[in-house]
Write a protein that holds these residues in place. Structure first.
Motif, PDB file in Angstrom:
ATOM      1  N   LEU A 568       5.286 -13.540 -15.503  1.00 56.12           N
ATOM      2  CA  LEU A 568       5.868 -14.189 -16.679  1.00 56.12           C
ATOM      3  C   LEU A 568       6.873 -13.197 -17.254  1.00 56.12           C
ATOM      4  O   LEU A 568       6.487 -12.187 -17.846  1.00 56.12           O
ATOM      5  N   ALA A 569       8.154 -13.443 -17.049  1.00 57.63           N
ATOM      6  CA  ALA A 569       9.193 -12.475 -17.394  1.00 57.63           C
ATOM      7  C   ALA A 569       9.755 -12.749 -18.780  1.00 57.63           C
ATOM      8  O   ALA A 569      10.495 -13.715 -18.976  1.00 57.63           O
ATOM      9  N   ARG A 570       9.372 -11.898 -19.740  1.00 61.10           N
ATOM     10  CA  ARG A 570       9.950 -11.973 -21.086  1.00 61.10           C
ATOM     11  C   ARG A 570      10.962 -10.835 -21.215  1.00 61.10           C
ATOM     12  O   ARG A 570      10.722  -9.814 -21.868  1.00 61.10           O
ATOM     13  N   THR A 571      12.093 -11.015 -20.576  1.00 63.83           N
ATOM     14  CA  THR A 571      13.144 -10.011 -20.555  1.00 63.83           C
ATOM     15  C   THR A 571      14.257 -10.422 -21.503  1.00 63.83           C
ATOM     16  O   THR A 571      14.214 -11.494 -22.103  1.00 63.83           O
ATOM     17  N   HIS A 572      15.263  -9.571 -21.622  1.00 67.70           N
ATOM     18  CA  HIS A 572      16.346  -9.822 -22.574  1.00 67.70           C
ATOM     19  C   HIS A 572      17.507 -10.571 -21.941  1.00 67.70           C
ATOM     20  O   HIS A 572      18.475 -10.899 -22.628  1.00 67.70           O
ATOM     21  N   VAL A 573      17.428 -10.822 -20.640  1.00 69.71           N
ATOM     22  CA  VAL A 573      18.361 -11.705 -19.950  1.00 69.71           C
ATOM     23  C   VAL A 573      17.532 -12.592 -19.032  1.00 69.71           C
ATOM     24  O   VAL A 573      16.473 -12.187 -18.559  1.00 69.71           O
ATOM     25  N   PRO A 574      17.959 -13.817 -18.771  1.00 67.87           N
ATOM     26  CA  PRO A 574      17.184 -14.695 -17.895  1.00 67.87           C
ATOM     27  C   PRO A 574      17.060 -14.109 -16.486  1.00 67.87           C
ATOM     28  O   PRO A 574      17.990 -13.494 -15.974  1.00 67.87           O
ATOM     29  N   VAL A 575      15.903 -14.279 -15.885  1.00 61.22           N
ATOM     30  CA  VAL A 575      15.680 -13.836 -14.506  1.00 61.22           C
ATOM     31  C   VAL A 575      15.138 -15.004 -13.706  1.00 61.22           C
ATOM     32  O   VAL A 575      14.490 -15.902 -14.237  1.00 61.22           O
ATOM     33  N   GLN A 576      15.431 -14.980 -12.413  1.00 60.98           N
ATOM     34  CA  GLN A 576      14.999 -16.046 -11.524  1.00 60.98           C
ATOM     35  C   GLN A 576      14.385 -15.444 -10.273  1.00 60.98           C
ATOM     36  O   GLN A 576      14.617 -14.277  -9.938  1.00 60.98           O
ATOM     37  N   GLY A 577      13.624 -16.232  -9.565  1.00 61.62           N
ATOM     38  CA  GLY A 577      13.067 -15.793  -8.301  1.00 61.62           C
ATOM     39  C   GLY A 577      11.776 -16.516  -7.982  1.00 61.62           C
ATOM     40  O   GLY A 577      11.196 -17.203  -8.822  1.00 61.62           O
ATOM     41  N   ILE A 580       8.506 -16.082 -10.123  1.00 59.11           N
ATOM     42  CA  ILE A 580       8.903 -15.497 -11.411  1.00 59.11           C
ATOM     43  C   ILE A 580       9.139 -16.640 -12.388  1.00 59.11           C
ATOM     44  O   ILE A 580       9.967 -17.518 -12.138  1.00 59.11           O
ATOM     45  N   ILE A 581       8.415 -16.650 -13.485  1.00 56.15           N
ATOM     46  CA  ILE A 581       8.544 -17.685 -14.511  1.00 56.15           C
ATOM     47  C   ILE A 581       9.257 -17.065 -15.707  1.00 56.15           C
ATOM     48  O   ILE A 581       8.729 -16.162 -16.350  1.00 56.15           O
ATOM     49  N   ASP A 582      10.470 -17.530 -15.973  1.00 62.05           N
ATOM     50  CA  ASP A 582      11.257 -16.973 -17.070  1.00 62.05           C
ATOM     51  C   ASP A 582      10.759 -17.528 -18.401  1.00 62.05           C
ATOM     52  O   ASP A 582      10.871 -18.715 -18.672  1.00 62.05           O
ATOM     53  N   VAL A 583      10.196 -16.663 -19.224  1.00 64.69           N
ATOM     54  CA  VAL A 583       9.681 -17.074 -20.537  1.00 64.69           C
ATOM     55  C   VAL A 583      10.424 -16.346 -21.655  1.00 64.69           C
ATOM     56  O   VAL A 583       9.892 -16.182 -22.756  1.00 64.69           O
ATOM     57  N   SER A 584      11.671 -15.939 -21.372  1.00 61.15           N
ATOM     58  CA  SER A 584      12.438 -15.161 -22.355  1.00 61.15           C
ATOM     59  C   SER A 584      12.662 -15.938 -23.645  1.00 61.15           C
ATOM     60  O   SER A 584      12.734 -15.349 -24.722  1.00 61.15           O
ATOM     61  N   GLY A 585      12.800 -17.247 -23.539  1.00 65.39           N
ATOM     62  CA  GLY A 585      13.062 -18.042 -24.729  1.00 65.39           C
ATOM     63  C   GLY A 585      11.831 -18.610 -25.394  1.00 65.39           C
ATOM     64  O   GLY A 585      11.956 -19.397 -26.346  1.00 65.39           O
ATOM     65  N   HIS A 586      10.651 -18.244 -24.928  1.00 66.83           N
ATOM     66  CA  HIS A 586       9.423 -18.795 -25.522  1.00 66.83           C
ATOM     67  C   HIS A 586       9.263 -18.291 -26.951  1.00 66.83           C
ATOM     68  O   HIS A 586       9.395 -17.090 -27.219  1.00 66.83           O
ATOM     69  N   PRO A 587       8.972 -19.178 -27.907  1.00 67.86           N
ATOM     70  CA  PRO A 587       8.968 -18.761 -29.317  1.00 67.86           C
ATOM     71  C   PRO A 587       7.745 -17.985 -29.766  1.00 67.86           C
ATOM     72  O   PRO A 587       7.773 -17.387 -30.842  1.00 67.86           O
ATOM     73  N   ASP A 588       6.672 -17.986 -28.991  1.00 73.25           N
ATOM     74  CA  ASP A 588       5.427 -17.375 -29.474  1.00 73.25           C
ATOM     75  C   ASP A 588       4.896 -16.354 -28.460  1.00 73.25           C
ATOM     76  O   ASP A 588       4.256 -16.716 -27.467  1.00 73.25           O
ATOM     77  N   PRO A 589       5.145 -15.063 -28.686  1.00 75.01           N
ATOM     78  CA  PRO A 589       4.639 -14.047 -27.761  1.00 75.01           C
ATOM     79  C   PRO A 589       3.123 -14.057 -27.628  1.00 75.01           C
ATOM     80  O   PRO A 589       2.592 -13.724 -26.563  1.00 75.01           O
ATOM     81  N   ALA A 590       2.402 -14.438 -28.695  1.00 78.87           N
ATOM     82  CA  ALA A 590       0.938 -14.451 -28.622  1.00 78.87           C
ATOM     83  C   ALA A 590       0.465 -15.431 -27.560  1.00 78.87           C
ATOM     84  O   ALA A 590      -0.510 -15.164 -26.845  1.00 78.87           O
TER      85      ALA A 590
END
Length: 737
Positions: A568-577, A580-590
Motif C-alpha cells: 500500500l504505497a502512500r508516497t508523495h507521487v503516484p506509483v504503479q506496478g 502495488i496499490i497506490d493509496v497516496s490520495g486516501h484521506p484517512d491514514p488511520a
C-alpha cells in the motif's frame, strides 16, 4: 533472438542520453537489444554510445556519416533489429522501471498482437509528472486483441511512434518506414494502426516524455513545419491505395484539419510572414481531401476559408476581450472580498454561539476528525462544522456541516463559534475573540525539526513565516500531545501561553475500537487480495529532493518476496506496478494503518502512530544522514528503533524474506518503543479532551495500562510464505516468450 529491439536515435542530447540508455538497460526484463543510433551528433552522443556498448553486449552502436534526421535514423536502427518486437524511444525520454516486463506480460496475455499501445506521462523540468489525459482509451477491459474499428478512440491518443510496441514481422511484411522531415510520426502511426489486424492496450505508464524548459524541436520557429503537408499527403496516398481503408478518411480528415489549425495558432512555430502561405496550403489540402458530411470544430473554419487576416483580427479581439474579462473578474473579486471582510467584522460584534464548533485539517482527517466525532458523542448539544477546502471534499467526515472557505457562512462560523479545532491553523485573517477556545492538535509526535528549530534548517524551513507562526501560537488555548517527548518539544519550538493536554492522540483511538470486521472491510475496499501480507509504505517528504519519487524499487522488492506480499504505497507521487496499490490520495491514514499488516517507513512520524497498533514496523535508513542534515531529527530511529532496521534495499528484502520483520527481536524493540511513545493511546484520548475542554471536568477516565490494551489484530493469514525465509539472491531468468 531477443524479445525486444529498443531503437534510440541520438542527436544533440548528451545531457539526457545516459539517463535514457540506463532506463533501458536497467529494465527487470533483460531479454532485449538496444540499438543506439548516433545521427552524426556534433556533441558527445557518439562517445556515450560507445562507452555503453563497451560495458554491455546488448548495446549495438550505429554511427551515421552524416545527419539523417529522426525518421531516417530510426529506419537505420530498424534495419539492424532482430527482436520479436520493436520499441522506439527518443533519446531524451526514459522507460519507466519494469516497463518492458509489463509490456511482455501483456503481449503474452493478448496473444502477441501486431501492435500494443501503452501509456506515457509528461515529465517537466521543474519535477512535475502529468499522465496522458486520454488514458481512458487504453483501458484493458473488454476483448483483446481487437481491431481499430472496435476501439476507434485510439486514434485520439498522441500519434507518436514511442508509445507502442510493434511486432517486427508485421512491420517488415508491410514495409513500414519513417519518412524524412518534421512530423515523421504522422505517416507512420496512422498507417500502422489502420493496417494492424490485431491491437492491444496496456493501461500503464511505460514512457516518461521529457518536456524541456525550452520545448522540443517541434516547438521551434522554422519553415520545416511546412513538412506537415507532405506527411499528410503520404497518409492519404496510403489510404487511397487500399480501398478497404476508405472508411477511415473522415476521421483522418478531421485529424488533419485539427493538426493544421494547431500548428497555425500555436505561437512561435511559423516564422514571421509565413502564416499566409501556410494557410493557403492548408486550404488547398482541405479541398483536396475533404469528406462530405465530416463534422468539424469551429476553429476549423480558419483552414476551410483561409481567412488569415480575419483570423488575426478575431484573435486580437479575443485577446482584448480576455483582458477586459480578467480585469472585470479582478474587480468583482476585490468587491466580494471587501464585502466578506465587512461581513466578518459585523459578525465579530455579535454574540458567540456557545453550541458551535468548527474543525479543519491540513491533509486528510487526522486528530480534528476524531475530535469532531467525540464532540458529537460526548457533547451532543454542540453543532459541528467542517471546513471543506476545494479539491479535498473526499476528506470531509460524514457528520458535520460543510463550510467552503471564502463564503459568508465560513466567516460567520469563524467569528461566532466558541470552539475552533485544527491541526494547522485557520484563515490568516482570523481574529480570535475573547471567549473562543482554540484547540491545536498538531501533526502527531515530532520526529523531524519543527517550529523555531526549523530556523536551523533553512532548506526545510523555506516556507516558514516566523511572524505568522508566532501570531498563530498566541491564539492557541490548548495543544494536544501524545507523550512526554512531544510535550517538551512543542512547548519549546512553539513558545506560548497555551495549556498542553498530554492525553494521547485522538486519531489513534480507532486502533483500540476497530474490529476484525472493520479491518476486513477496509482491506476489501482498497483491493488487498484475501490472505495477502499488506505492507504500508509511507516515506517522509524530503525537502532536499526536487522530485519525491520513492527511493525504493517497490516492484523489485515484491518480486523478491513472492506473490503473498502487496504494498500500500502512500508516497508523495503516484506509483504503479504489479501488486502495488497506490493509496497516496486516501484521506484517512488511520484506515491505511488498520488495513496493513506491517509498516515500512524511513523518517515519517507515522511510525509513532503505528506503534500503538502493536504491528511490525521496518525502518529504511539508507539516506538518514542526508535527511538529518537537511531536516534535523529529534529521535534517532537507528539507535532506538521500533523494529527491524534496514540500511539498504537489499537489507530490506532480507528483513522481510527471512521473517525478521515479524520476529521476536522486532517485537521486543516495538514493545520498548510503545512504552515510550504510546503511554496514553488507549482508545479514549478524544474523550479526555472533550471532557476537559468542553465539559470542564477535572476527573478524567483513567489510562488503560499497555499490557491490558487490545488493539485490533492484523488480518495477515498465518502462512509459511509470510514467515519462512525466502531466497534473497538474484532471481533465475526465465523464458517469457
Amino acid at each position: 533472438m531477443p524479445r525486444f529491439s529498443v531503437i534510440v536515435p541520438a542527436y544533440k542530447v548528451q545531457a539526457y542520453l545516459s539517463e535514457c540508455l540506463d532506463s533501458v538497460l536497467s529494465q527487470s526484463y533483460p531479454d532485449l537489444e538496444l540499438i543506439a543510433v548516433d545521427d552524426c551528433s556534433p556533441d558527445a552522443c557518439g562517445a556515450v554510445i560507445d562507452e555503453y556498448a563497451a560495458r554491455d553486449a546488448r548495446v549495438k552502436p550505429v554511427h551515421l556519416a552524416e545527419n539523417q534526421g529522426l525518421g531516417r535514423a530510426r529506419n537505420v536502427g530498424l534495419a539492424e533489429a532482430t527482436g520479436d518486437y520493436l520499441v522506439f524511444l527518443d533519446s531524451d525520454d526514459t522507460l519507466t522501471p519494469d516497463a518492458l516486463r509489463a509490456v511482455a506480460d501483456r503481449l503474452k496475455e493478448t496473444g502477441d498482437p501486431d501492435v500494443l499501445v501503452f501509456d506515457y506521462a509528461r515529465t517537466y523540468w521543474d519535477g512535475r509528472t502529468v499522465r496522458n489525459q486520454l488514458a481512458a482509451h487504453l483501458t484493458e477491459q473488454g476483448p483483446a486483441p481487437f481491431r481499430l474499428e472496435d476501439r476507434p478512440g485510439l486514434l485520439r491518443v498522441l500519434m507518436v511512434a514511442w508509445n507502442k510496441a510493434y511486432r517486427r514481422d508485421f512491420v517488415e511484411q508491410h514495409g513500414f518506414r519513417f519518412p524524412p522531415g518534421y512530423y515523421e510520426d504522422t505517416p507512420w502511426t496512422f498507417p500502422v494502426l489502420l493496417t494492424a489486424e490485431s491491437l492491444a492496450t496496456l493501461d500503464r505508464v511505460c514512457v516518461h516524455y521529457r518536456q524541456r524548459r525550452q520545448g522540443s524541436i517541434l516547438g521551434t520557429t522554422s519553415d520545416r513545419h511546412f513538412d506537415l503537408f507532405e506527411q499528410y499527403d503520404r497518409v492519404f496516398a496510403y489510404v487511397e491505395e487500399r480501398p478497404e481503408l476508405a472508411r477511415w478518411r473522415p476521421e483522418l480528415f478531421r485529424r488533419m484539419v485539427d493538426h493544421y489549425a494547431t500548428v497555425f495558432t500555436r505561437p512561435g512555430r511559423l516564422p514571421r510572414g509565413s502564416h499566409g502561405a501556410f494557410l493557403r496550403r492548408a486550404r488547398a489540402h482541405y479541398r483536396r481531401y475533404r469528406v462530405p458530411g465530416a463534422r468539424l470544430r469551429l476553429r476549423h473554419a480558419l483552414v476551410r476559408f483561409g481567412l488569415h487576416r480575419t483570423f488575426r483580427v478575431l484573435r486580437l479581439a479575443a485577446a482584448v476581450r480576455r483582458r477586459a474579462l480578467k480585469s472585470a473578474v479582478k474587480l468583482v473579486r476585490a468587491v466580494r472580498t471587501g464585502v466578506l471582510q465587512l461581513h466578518y467584522r459585523v459578525q465579530l460584534r455579535l454574540p458567540l454561539r456557545s453550541d458551535r464548533a468548527v474543525f479543519a485539517a491540513r491533509e486528510g482527517r487526522g486528530d480534528p476528525a476524531a475530535l469532531e466525532e467525540a464532540f458529537r458523542a460526548h457533547a451532543p448539544r454542540l453543532s459541528t462544522a467542517w471546513i471543506a477546502r476545494p479539491g479535498r471534499e473526499q476528506a470531509v467526515p460524514a457528520g458535520p456541516r460543510r463550510l467552503r472557505p471564502g463564503t459568508a457562512a465560513y466567516w460567520t462560523a469563524l467569528a461566532r463559534s466558541r470552539y475552533l479545532v485544527s491541526d494547522a491553523g485557520f484563515e490568516g485573517r482570523l481574529r480570535k475573540r475573547p471567549g473562543q477556545v482554540f484547540v491545536q492538535t498538531q501533526q502527531g509526535t515530532p520526529l523531524g525539526y519543527a517550529g523555531l528549530d526549523l530556523l536551523e534548517r533553512p532548506a526545510a524551513a523555506r516556507d516558514l513565516d516566523l511572524a505568522e507562526l508566532l501570531r498563530a501560537v498566541d491564539q492557541w488555548d490548548y495543544v494536544l500531545s501524545g507523550n512526554r517527548h512531544a510535550t517538551s518539544t512543542w512547548e519549546r519550538v512553539h513558545p506560548g501561553g497555551y495549556t498542553t493536554l498530554e492525553y494521547g492522540l485522538p486519531r489513534n483511538d480507532v486502533f483500540q475500537r476497530a474490529t476484525a470486521a472493520d479491518v476486513a472491510r477496509l482491506r476489501a475496499s482498497l483491493g488487498v487480495p484475501e490472505g495477502a501480507v499488506a505492507i504500508l509504505y509511507a516515506p517522509a517528504r524530503r525537502a532536499h529532493r526536487r522530485t519525491q519519487h520513492p527511493l525504493l524499487d517497490l516492484e523489485r522488492i515484491l518480486r523478491r518476496l513472492g506473490p503473498r506480499f502487496v504494498v500500500l504505497a502512500r508516497t508523495h507521487v503516484p506509483v504503479q506496478g504489479t501488486r502495488i496499490i497506490d493509496v497516496s490520495g486516501h484521506p484517512d491514514p488511520a484506515e491505511l494503518c488498520l488495513a496493513s499488516d506491517a509498516l515500512l517507513t524511513d523518517h515519517a512520524p507515522v511510525v509513532f502512530d503505528y506503534a500503538g497498533l502493536d504491528r511490525p514496523i521496518v525502518v529504511h535508513t539508507e539516506d538518514w544522514a542526508a535527511y538529518e542534515a537537511v531536516h534535523g531529527v529529534y529521535i534517532d530511529l537507528r539507535a532506538f528503533p521500533p523494529g527491524a532496521v534496514a540500511r539498504s534495499e537489499d537489507e530490506l528484502i532480507d528483513v522481510f524474506a527471512t521473517g525478521d520483520w515479524c520476529g521476536s527481536r522486532s517485537a521486543q524493540l516495538r514493545a520498548a518503543f510503545r512504552e515510550r511513545f504510546c503511554p496514553w493511546d488507549d482508545g479514549r484520548a478524544a474523550e479526555r479532551v472533550v471532557r476537559r475542554v468542553v465539559l470542564g471536568e477535572t476527573e478524567l477516565p483513567p489510562v488503560v495500562p499497555l499490557a491490558e490494551r487490545k488493539p485490533v489484530p492484523a488480518a495477515r493469514a498465518r502462512s509459511p510464505l509470510a514467515t519462512v525465509p525466502q531466497p534473497s539472491g538474484p532471481l533465475p531468468v526465465t523464458d517469457s516468450h
